[in-house]
Design an enzyme around this catalytic site. Structure first.
Site, PDB file in Angstrom:
ATOM      1  N   GLU A 169     -12.047  24.219  -9.090  1.00 42.50           N
ATOM      2  CA  GLU A 169     -12.151  23.914  -7.315  1.00 42.50           C
ATOM      3  C   GLU A 169     -12.267  25.681  -6.971  1.00 42.50           C
ATOM      4  O   GLU A 169     -11.278  26.060  -7.649  1.00 42.50           O
ATOM      5  CB  GLU A 169     -10.371  23.839  -6.742  1.00 42.50           C
ATOM      6  CG  GLU A 169     -10.409  22.525  -7.174  1.00 42.50           C
ATOM      7  CD  GLU A 169      -8.892  22.327  -6.671  1.00 42.50           C
ATOM      8  OE1 GLU A 169      -7.735  23.413  -6.062  1.00 42.50           O
ATOM      9  OE2 GLU A 169      -8.326  20.791  -6.203  1.00 42.50           O
ATOM     10  N   GLU A 175      -8.638  15.033  -9.359  1.00 39.24           N
ATOM     11  CA  GLU A 175      -7.631  14.676  -9.433  1.00 39.24           C
ATOM     12  C   GLU A 175      -6.790  14.739  -8.254  1.00 39.24           C
ATOM     13  O   GLU A 175      -7.734  14.111  -7.261  1.00 39.24           O
ATOM     14  CB  GLU A 175      -7.243  16.479  -9.463  1.00 39.24           C
ATOM     15  CG  GLU A 175      -7.133  17.536 -10.768  1.00 39.24           C
ATOM     16  CD  GLU A 175      -6.898  18.476 -10.257  1.00 39.24           C
ATOM     17  OE1 GLU A 175      -6.140  19.164  -9.212  1.00 39.24           O
ATOM     18  OE2 GLU A 175      -7.337  19.983 -10.880  1.00 39.24           O
TER      19      GLU A 175
HETATM   20  C1  BGC Z   1      -5.331  22.661  -9.349  1.00 39.70           C
HETATM   21  C2  BGC Z   1      -3.900  22.214 -10.502  1.00 39.70           C
HETATM   22  C3  BGC Z   1      -2.583  22.528  -8.752  1.00 39.70           C
HETATM   23  C4  BGC Z   1      -2.772  20.829  -8.288  1.00 39.70           C
HETATM   24  C5  BGC Z   1      -1.733  21.133  -7.480  1.00 39.70           C
HETATM   25  C6  BGC Z   1      -5.108  21.656  -7.507  1.00 39.70           C
HETATM   26  O1  BGC Z   1      -5.957  22.497  -6.678  1.00 39.70           O
HETATM   27  O2  BGC Z   1      -6.321  22.221  -9.546  1.00 39.70           O
HETATM   28  O3  BGC Z   1      -3.948  23.333 -10.990  1.00 39.70           O
HETATM   29  O4  BGC Z   1      -1.619  22.510  -9.789  1.00 39.70           O
HETATM   30  O5  BGC Z   1      -3.593  21.441  -7.336  1.00 39.70           O
HETATM   31  O6  BGC Z   1      -1.333  22.150  -6.601  1.00 39.70           O
END
Ligand code: BGC
Length: 450
Positions: free
Chosen positions: A172, A361
Site C-alpha cells: 500500500e 488483504e
Molecule cells: C495495512 C495493514 C493494516 C490494515 C488495517 C492495511 O492498510 O496493510 O497493515 O493493519 O490495513 O488497517
C-alpha cells in the site's frame, strides 16, 4: 447487499490460494533483539500523542519468539499461504551496507518452518517499517531511497530466493506516503506536499525497480505489489461533489498502478498531478516506473462517500462517515459493503493489462469480547461471508483472481490505533501473549475444509 448463498472454498478452484497475512512491525516485537535497530515506527511511537493509548510495537505479538506456534495455527485454520513481511532494520541494521546474520537466520527459520508445514511463504519486502537510520537521511523523500531499496531487495532475494518464489514488493504505497509523509498520522510523521510529492515518486520507482531485481535474481519468481483500493462515490450528484469524488479516486486508486502499467501518472484535471509531474520531472521516468507484474495485489476494506470541501487543502474533498449515513460499519467506522468490493475488483481488471489479481488483504475490526475462552465475533464472520460472495461473483464473471488473503492472523499493533483495534482471526492478550482462536477463525477453518 442482496444475499446469495455462501460459495464453498472448493468452488473457487483447487489452485486458488487461501492465505492469511501478518506484517513485521505489527507482529514480531523483539525490536531490540539480535542486532535489530529501530524502525520509523519505534521512533514514532515514542512521541506522545501520536498513537492511541501511547502503544508501542516493542513486543507486539512476540511473533519473533513464537513463530512456530503461530504457524501451527495458520496450518490448523486450514490456510495454504502465509504472507508476512521482512523487517528491513533486522536484516540491514544500518539500512544499507552490513548484513545482520541473525536477521537472516530468523527469516530462514520462518521460511523453513512454513515449508515444513506445507505453507506457501508469500513475502512482502516493505510493509512500512523503514529503518530510522534511513529516515534521518530523508527516508522516502530522498532519491537515495532507490539505492537503499535496491540493496535491501538484493540481499533478501539472494538470501531467500531459493525457497521463496512469491514476492510482494510494496504494501500500500498510497497509505504509507499519504499518512506518513503528507498527513503526519503515521510514521515518520512528516507533513505537506514538499514531502508527499517526492515520496510518491520514489515509491513508484521502487516498486518497479524492486520487481526487476527479484525477476533477475529469483528463478521462477511470481512477483506482485499490493495496492489499497476503495470504491469512491460522490455524496450527491452535484457537480462539485462528483468532481471531489473524482479527485479522491485518482489519489486512492490510480496514482500507483497507472505508472506501473506504463501509463505514467494520471493526467486528469487536478492541479496536484501537475505538481507531481513537474516536481519529479516524471516524464523522464515513464519507462522506469513500469514493471510487468505477474499479479496485482488488491487490498480492500471499505468504499468511501465523498463530498466537496474547500477547506481541505489540495484534494478539497472530505468523507461522509458511514455512521453519519447510518450504513453498516466496523469498529473503525469503515463501511461494510461487499458489492463495492466486487465493483472495485472489476474496475482494476478493466485496465486490461493486469494479468492476475490476488486479494492480498481484506478484513474487519470489531469490539471483540473474550469470555470463557471464546470470542463470538459474529459480525466479522458476516463481513467475510459478504466479501467472499462478492469475490466469487468477480471470479465467475471471468476475472482472473488467484487468491484471497484474510487480514489478519491475530490481533496486533494496528499502527496509530495501537492495540485497541482488533482485526485478528485469533484474539491476543497483549499482556500475557495468550492466543485464543475466535469464532471467525473456526469459521474459516470449516469453510476451508469443506
Ligand atoms: C495495512 C495493514 C493494516 C490494515 C488495517 C492495511 O492498510 O496493510 O497493515 O493493519 O490495513 O488497517
Amino acid at each position: 447487499m442482496a444475499f446469495s448463498p455462501i460459495p464453498t472454498a472448493k468452488s473457487f478452484g483447487s489452485d486458488f490460494l487461501w492465505g492469511v497475512v501478518t506484517a513485521a512491525a505489527q507482529n514480531e516485537g523483539a525490536v531490540y533483539t539480535d542486532g535489530r535497530t529501530p524502525s520509523v515506527w519505534d521512533t514514532f511511537a515514542k512521541r506522545t500523542g501520536k498513537i492511541k493509548g501511547s502503544a508501542k510495537p516493542t513486543h507486539a505479538c512476540d511473533f519473533y519468539h513464537r513463530y512456530k506456534e503461530d504457524l501451527l495455527m495458520v496450518k490448523a485454520l486450514g490456510f495454504k499461504v502465509f504472507r508476512f513481511s521482512l523487517s528491513w532494520s533486522r536484516i540491514l541494521p544500518d539500512g544499507t551496507g552490513r548484513i545482520n546474520k541473525e536477521g537472516i537466520r530468523f527469516y530462514n527459520e520462518v521460511i523453513d518452518e512454513c515449508l515444513k508445514l506445507d505453507l506457501i511463504p508469500f513475502v512482502t519486502l516493505y510493509h512500512w517499517d523503514l529503518p530510522q537510520s534511513l529516515e534521518k537521511e530523508g527516508g522516502w523523500t530522498s532519491y537515495k531511497i532507490l539505492n537503499w531499496f535496491t540493496r535491501f531487495t538484493t540481499v533478501c532475494a539472494e538470501a531467500f530466493g531459493d525457497r521463496v518464489k512469491n514476492w510482494i514488493i510494496l504494501n500500500e504505497p498510497m497509505a504509507f506516503t499519504s499518512l506518513g509523509y503528507m498527513l503526519g498520522k503515521h510514521a515518520p510523521g512528516k507533513m505537506g506536499m514538499k514531502n508527499f510529492l517526492p515520496a510518491v515518486h520514489h515509491a513508484v520507482l521502487a516498486q518497479a525497480d524492486g520487481g526487476r531485481i527479484i525477476r533477475s535474481l529469483v528463478k521462477g519468481a511470481n512477483i506482485g505489489t499490493s495496492f489499497s483500493c476503495s470504491e469512491i462515490n460522490p455524496y450527491t450528484d452535484k457537480t462539485e461533489d462528483v468532481k471531489a469524488a473524482h479527485r479522491m479516486d485518482i489519489l486512492m486508486n490510480r496514482l500507483f498502478i497507472e505508472p506501473s502499467l506504463g501509463k505514467g501518472y494520471p493526467r486528469d484535471d487536478f492541479k496536484f498531478l501537475e505538481q507531481l509531474e513537474i516536481t519529479n520531472k516524471a516524464w523522464k521516468y515513464t519507462e522506469r516506473m513500469r514493471f510487468d507484474f505477474d499479479f496485482i495485489g488488491l487490498q480492500n476494506y471499505f468504499p468511501l462517500t465523498i463530498k466537496h470541501n474547500s477547506i481541505v487543502p489540495v484534494i478539497q474533498a472530505s468523507e461522509i462517515k458511514a455512521a453519519t449515513r447510518k450504513v453498516p460499519h466496523t469498529a473503525m467506522g469503515w463501511e461494510v459493503n461487499g458489492e463495492s468490493f466486487y465493483r472495485i475488483i472489476r474496475r482494476f481488471w478493466k485496465y486490461g493489462s493486469v494479468k492476475q489479481i490476488i486479494v492480498t488483504e481484506n478484513g474487519a475490526a470489531y469490539k471483540d469480547e473474550l469470555k470463557s475462552s471464546r470470542v463470538h465475533d459474529v459480525q466479522r464472520i458476516e463481513y467475510f461471508k459478504e466479501h467472499l460472495v462478492a469475490l466469487y461473483k468477480a471470479k465467475h464473471k471471468g476475472i482472473n483472481i488467484g487468491g484471497y488473503f484474510a487480514w489478519t492472523l491475530m490481533d496486533n499493533f494496528e499502527w496509530a490505533e495501537g492495540y485497541k483495534a482488533r482485526f485478528g482471526l485469533v484474539h491476543v492478550d497483549h499482556e500475557t501473549q495468550l492466543r485464543t482462536i475466535k469464532d471467525s477463525g473456526y469459521w474459516f477453518r470449516d469453510f476451508l475444509n469443506t
